[in-house]
Design a protein around this motif. Sequence first.
Motif, PDB file in Angstrom:
ATOM      1  N   GLU A 166       3.643  18.942  15.852  1.00 37.87           N
ATOM      2  CA  GLU A 166       2.490  18.603  15.877  1.00 37.87           C
ATOM      3  C   GLU A 166       1.833  18.532  14.374  1.00 37.87           C
ATOM      4  O   GLU A 166       1.118  17.721  13.803  1.00 37.87           O
ATOM      5  N   GLU A 167       2.173  19.514  13.657  1.00 35.09           N
ATOM      6  CA  GLU A 167       2.028  19.345  11.994  1.00 35.09           C
ATOM      7  C   GLU A 167       2.185  18.524  11.388  1.00 35.09           C
ATOM      8  O   GLU A 167       1.576  17.788  10.440  1.00 35.09           O
ATOM      9  N   ALA A 168       3.702  17.902  11.658  1.00 40.37           N
ATOM     10  CA  ALA A 168       3.950  16.498  10.924  1.00 40.37           C
ATOM     11  C   ALA A 168       3.232  15.436  11.366  1.00 40.37           C
ATOM     12  O   ALA A 168       2.883  14.515  10.680  1.00 40.37           O
ATOM     13  N   ARG A 169       3.185  15.521  12.685  1.00 45.52           N
ATOM     14  CA  ARG A 169       2.027  14.363  13.322  1.00 45.52           C
ATOM     15  C   ARG A 169       0.819  14.157  12.878  1.00 45.52           C
ATOM     16  O   ARG A 169       0.319  13.165  12.455  1.00 45.52           O
ATOM     17  N   ALA A 170       0.257  15.415  12.824  1.00 43.26           N
ATOM     18  CA  ALA A 170      -1.012  15.405  11.836  1.00 43.26           C
ATOM     19  C   ALA A 170      -1.130  14.850  10.522  1.00 43.26           C
ATOM     20  O   ALA A 170      -2.099  14.005  10.276  1.00 43.26           O
ATOM     21  N   THR A 171      -0.243  15.194   9.866  1.00 41.18           N
ATOM     22  CA  THR A 171       0.017  14.865   8.528  1.00 41.18           C
ATOM     23  C   THR A 171       0.087  13.345   8.305  1.00 41.18           C
ATOM     24  O   THR A 171      -0.543  12.520   7.543  1.00 41.18           O
ATOM     25  N   LEU A 172       1.083  12.811   9.289  1.00 41.20           N
ATOM     26  CA  LEU A 172       1.382  11.508   9.354  1.00 41.20           C
ATOM     27  C   LEU A 172       0.145  10.621   9.395  1.00 41.20           C
ATOM     28  O   LEU A 172      -0.170   9.419   9.354  1.00 41.20           O
ATOM     29  N   ARG A 173      -0.857  11.105  10.628  1.00 47.86           N
ATOM     30  CA  ARG A 173      -2.042  10.497  10.917  1.00 47.86           C
ATOM     31  C   ARG A 173      -2.878  10.280   9.878  1.00 47.86           C
ATOM     32  O   ARG A 173      -3.637   9.245   9.727  1.00 47.86           O
ATOM     33  N   GLU A 174      -3.036  11.556   9.166  1.00 48.42           N
ATOM     34  CA  GLU A 174      -3.819  11.376   8.096  1.00 48.42           C
ATOM     35  C   GLU A 174      -3.376  10.575   6.841  1.00 48.42           C
ATOM     36  O   GLU A 174      -4.354   9.681   6.319  1.00 48.42           O
ATOM     37  N   VAL A 175      -2.269  10.299   6.375  1.00 51.77           N
ATOM     38  CA  VAL A 175      -1.670   9.535   5.131  1.00 51.77           C
ATOM     39  C   VAL A 175      -1.456   8.100   5.830  1.00 51.77           C
ATOM     40  O   VAL A 175      -1.559   7.423   5.008  1.00 51.77           O
ATOM     41  N   LEU A 176      -1.058   7.875   7.008  1.00 53.63           N
ATOM     42  CA  LEU A 176      -0.736   6.443   7.288  1.00 53.63           C
ATOM     43  C   LEU A 176      -1.827   5.667   8.210  1.00 53.63           C
ATOM     44  O   LEU A 176      -1.622   4.581   8.072  1.00 53.63           O
ATOM     45  N   LEU A 210       0.922  -0.995   0.037  1.00 54.09           N
ATOM     46  CA  LEU A 210       0.069   0.249   0.293  1.00 54.09           C
ATOM     47  C   LEU A 210       0.933   1.218   0.114  1.00 54.09           C
ATOM     48  O   LEU A 210       1.708   1.597   0.859  1.00 54.09           O
ATOM     49  N   THR A 211       0.526   2.167  -1.011  1.00 57.70           N
ATOM     50  CA  THR A 211       1.398   3.422  -1.060  1.00 57.70           C
ATOM     51  C   THR A 211       0.866   4.680  -0.485  1.00 57.70           C
ATOM     52  O   THR A 211      -0.406   4.996  -0.685  1.00 57.70           O
ATOM     53  N   ALA A 212       1.355   5.367   0.292  1.00 63.37           N
ATOM     54  CA  ALA A 212       0.896   6.602   1.064  1.00 63.37           C
ATOM     55  C   ALA A 212       1.693   7.703   0.601  1.00 63.37           C
ATOM     56  O   ALA A 212       3.001   7.676   0.605  1.00 63.37           O
ATOM     57  N   VAL A 213       0.968   8.480   0.017  1.00 63.86           N
ATOM     58  CA  VAL A 213       1.805   9.870  -0.545  1.00 63.86           C
ATOM     59  C   VAL A 213       1.495  10.888  -0.032  1.00 63.86           C
ATOM     60  O   VAL A 213       0.134  11.372   0.309  1.00 63.86           O
ATOM     61  N   SER A 214       2.199  12.030   0.333  1.00 65.05           N
ATOM     62  CA  SER A 214       2.069  13.304   0.791  1.00 65.05           C
ATOM     63  C   SER A 214       2.980  14.081   0.006  1.00 65.05           C
ATOM     64  O   SER A 214       4.011  13.902  -0.058  1.00 65.05           O
ATOM     65  N   THR A 215       2.476  15.300  -0.135  1.00 61.19           N
ATOM     66  CA  THR A 215       3.314  16.604  -0.383  1.00 61.19           C
ATOM     67  C   THR A 215       3.736  17.632   0.424  1.00 61.19           C
ATOM     68  O   THR A 215       4.479  18.398   0.288  1.00 61.19           O
ATOM     69  N   ALA A 216       3.155  17.226   1.778  1.00 61.43           N
ATOM     70  CA  ALA A 216       3.331  18.039   2.878  1.00 61.43           C
ATOM     71  C   ALA A 216       4.760  17.896   3.611  1.00 61.43           C
ATOM     72  O   ALA A 216       5.202  18.766   4.382  1.00 61.43           O
ATOM     73  N   LEU A 217       5.123  16.310   3.503  1.00 62.89           N
ATOM     74  CA  LEU A 217       5.854  16.009   4.568  1.00 62.89           C
ATOM     75  C   LEU A 217       7.553  16.647   4.259  1.00 62.89           C
ATOM     76  O   LEU A 217       8.101  17.021   5.156  1.00 62.89           O
ATOM     77  N   VAL A 218       7.832  16.429   3.050  1.00 62.12           N
ATOM     78  CA  VAL A 218       9.110  16.945   2.680  1.00 62.12           C
ATOM     79  C   VAL A 218       9.383  18.303   2.981  1.00 62.12           C
ATOM     80  O   VAL A 218      10.463  19.045   3.648  1.00 62.12           O
ATOM     81  N   PRO A 219       8.525  19.622   2.852  1.00 60.43           N
ATOM     82  CA  PRO A 219       8.558  20.848   3.272  1.00 60.43           C
ATOM     83  C   PRO A 219       8.517  20.925   4.694  1.00 60.43           C
ATOM     84  O   PRO A 219       9.293  21.968   5.172  1.00 60.43           O
ATOM     85  N   LEU A 220       7.863  20.031   5.574  1.00 58.33           N
ATOM     86  CA  LEU A 220       8.062  19.987   6.904  1.00 58.33           C
ATOM     87  C   LEU A 220       9.473  20.019   7.328  1.00 58.33           C
ATOM     88  O   LEU A 220       9.870  20.528   8.138  1.00 58.33           O
ATOM     89  N   VAL A 221      10.049  18.830   6.657  1.00 61.16           N
ATOM     90  CA  VAL A 221      11.384  18.447   7.097  1.00 61.16           C
ATOM     91  C   VAL A 221      12.305  19.515   6.955  1.00 61.16           C
ATOM     92  O   VAL A 221      13.316  20.123   7.611  1.00 61.16           O
TER      93      VAL A 221
END
Length: 298
Positions: free
Chosen positions: A170-180, A151-162
């Motif tokens: 919390e912003e990174a964790r919220a994004t990860l909750r959503e995509v994973l 299963l592939t989970a894709v995000s455009t937000a995670l690289v800019p956060l790093v």
Amino acid sequence: MTPTPPPDTPASAQPIGVFDSGVGGLSVLAELRQALPNEDFLYLADTAHVPYGSRSDEEIRDLTARAVAELCRRGVKAVVVACNTASAFSLTHLRARHALPIIGLVPAVKPAVKATKSGVVGVLATPGTGRGTLLRDVIREFAEPAGVRVLTAVSTALVPLVEAGKADSEEARATLREVLAPVAGAGADQLVLGCTHYPFLRASIEAEFGSTFTLVDSGAAVARHTRNVLAERGLLHTEAREGRVTYLVTGDPQAARPVFAALLSQPARSAPAHTGPESGHSETQLSGHAPRIEPAHT
């Protein structure tokens, strides 16, 4: 500016180039320095154009070619493309253009398939890696014959956060909750980190999902492969010494410095699939000092 090695410098004494769209490749650099402690490195981050994941295929190939050309101009003996997205679209073109070794990343699906108990593996990827051929190829070669669901989970937000120094936020964790969440809900017990930025999200992933996933990345395997390639070509540095790193960015060095410093101060932990006797370590410090960052033009 980093000087180009003199023409009479032996090839084995020249540095290794490491390229990423941004700071993510620092996770691979840590593994390379562990495997090749005598070597010098030129690390080039294309911070003026990060992220690559949402760019067109042709843009990715062009930006990668320009960056690798800059490293070659500075006299490297090999280049590690420490970027999953760039590797997915550029390796064939780069190898046709350059005679020196060009080493890229392949998503670590093979060890994840071998380790899974549930028969379900997740891949956290960028849009570019997700649509590239490398990921499809390794799924076809390793997962499908084993009957493992990927299963592939894709995000455009995670690289800019790093890139913004917000990997453990919390912003990174919220994004990860959503995509994973869908990947966890489907029973995946292995999570392939399909972008070199993503090992820096390890703390956030573990905070949200605990021991749901074993996290797997390609860094240690790429470092071993790089060492093998250099050995085969007689390019290993023969002097017993501590290697040095020069950091280059295409964007603003002042803006990059705090993020580099923060990430370089973190222990870089190999994924469990790559630790133990084979890699020789489970944790290595990226750096113990503030980095010197120079501008580069590609």
